[in-house]
Write an enzyme that holds these catalytic residues in place. Sequence first.
Site, PDB file in Angstrom:
ATOM      1  CE1 TYR A 187      -4.272   1.662   0.992  1.00 16.26           C
ATOM      2  CE2 TYR A 187      -2.727   3.230   1.939  1.00 16.26           C
ATOM      3  CZ  TYR A 187      -3.993   2.909   1.507  1.00 16.26           C
ATOM      4  OH  TYR A 187      -4.993   3.833   1.603  1.00 16.26           O
ATOM      5  CE  LYS A 195      -3.190 -15.719  -1.005  1.00 13.20           C
ATOM      6  NZ  LYS A 195      -4.399 -16.559  -0.924  1.00 13.20           N
ATOM      7  CG  ASP A 220      -7.488 -16.245   0.638  1.00 16.57           C
ATOM      8  OD1 ASP A 220      -6.622 -16.226   1.529  1.00 16.57           O
ATOM      9  OD2 ASP A 220      -7.492 -17.100  -0.266  1.00 16.57           O
ATOM     10  CG  ASP A 260      -7.098   0.140   2.658  1.00 16.46           C
ATOM     11  OD1 ASP A 260      -7.543   1.055   3.356  1.00 16.46           O
ATOM     12  OD2 ASP A 260      -7.265   0.077   1.421  1.00 16.46           O
ATOM     13  CG  ASP A 280     -12.909   0.261   4.388  1.00  8.43           C
ATOM     14  OD1 ASP A 280     -12.416   0.789   5.404  1.00  8.43           O
ATOM     15  OD2 ASP A 280     -13.145   0.893   3.339  1.00  8.43           O
TER      16      ASP A 280
END
Length: 338
Positions: free
Chosen positions: A126, A175, A208, A232, A236
């Site tokens: 990011y 991940k 995931d 991020d 959310d």
Amino acid sequence: MAATPLTVIRGDGIGPDIVDAALTVLDAVGADFDRAFVDVGQAALDKGETDPMPQAAVDSIERTGLVLKGPVTTPVGQGYRSVNVAMRKQFDLYANVRPTLSLPGTRARYDDIDIITVRENKGGMYSGEGQVTSDDGQRAEALSVVTREQSERIIRFAFDMARDRGRQKVTLAHKANIMKSTSGLFLKVGREIAAEYDDIEYDEIIVDACAMKLVMAPEQFDVIVTTNLFGDIISDLCAGLIGGLGLAPGANIGQHCAMFEAVHGSAPDIAGQGIANPTSVILAAALMLDHLGDNERATRIRTAVRETIAAGDRTTPDLGGDGRTDTFAEAVVERLTA
Ligand SMILES: NC(=O)c1ccc[n+]([C@@H]2O[C@H](COP(=O)([O-])OP(=O)(O)OC[C@H]3O[C@@H](n4cnc5c(N)ncnc54)[C@H](O)[C@@H]3O)[C@@H](O)[C@H]2O)c1
């Protein structure tokens, strides 16, 4: 006791309305701040500044080390880069903390969500480092850098925060099965640090699967610690679970500076109408009081907000009410001063 110095950035769009609502609530609870108002981003440019991060704002933040901030507009595709991202880097705000709690009277998907996402705020994918698109537009690349130092401090922050707040468990989302270098290093450091905190349960989850389980069984999560981009998205998602970004506060914490903010944007579609929900920034102000060790006032604010929303008392249209930003704040203030 002397008032605590505080820099206030009212922000763009709905920012001034909702920040003013939060300041009214802080006054009502008797929190004593010596406020310095500064502008950044579009608001600064509109006042004739040439830099979206004017020196006066930098000086004030350096002096106070404490910021309450409304949303700041970031122009898409042109103009300056995000002042939000710039501030995180400039003031070394390495930890992004996003608590999400179900409140009765909202469109929360479950009534027992109480999750804190701790996101590494500066590095990883990011960070926007090394972004290059080839001259023929056929290839694009970006750099993702994760360091041991960065990982250690955010993971330690998450465990210390869990311990301080009496939380039971820290889940590290990664991940590392695919991103073996960057996510792999974060996970390795996480396992090492977890071993030092035998009073806090630790588990790890591939990001995931984390997203899916958050939607299906969010009660199994307590504190989630993760890297910048995953954080991020996950934070959310958690806000969505409790009924939207308008209800979720955020904190950006560094060693010498801490910034508390609404996590949503400047909502240009409803700006100027006086109907924005100020809950996110009011709860951010409560987080700021927690950070200053004033849990008593912070808890009073959270209770008043919770009761106001549960009663549907002058709540804003996004919550199904017909109140306005200022009348909602009045309803919260009445509960605080009753
Ligand atoms: N932390 C920040 O400063 C921050 C965060 C996100 C976006 N932004 C900026 O904000 C601008 C607008 O972004 P966007 O439109 O993608 O997202 P947004 O969060 O501003 O709005 C998304 C939707 O949510 C609604 N909404 C947001 N906050 C609300 C509130 N408090 N009460 C009621 N409804 C609310 C809006 O009306 C809109 O329909 C962009 O310039 C973006 O870069 C800033």
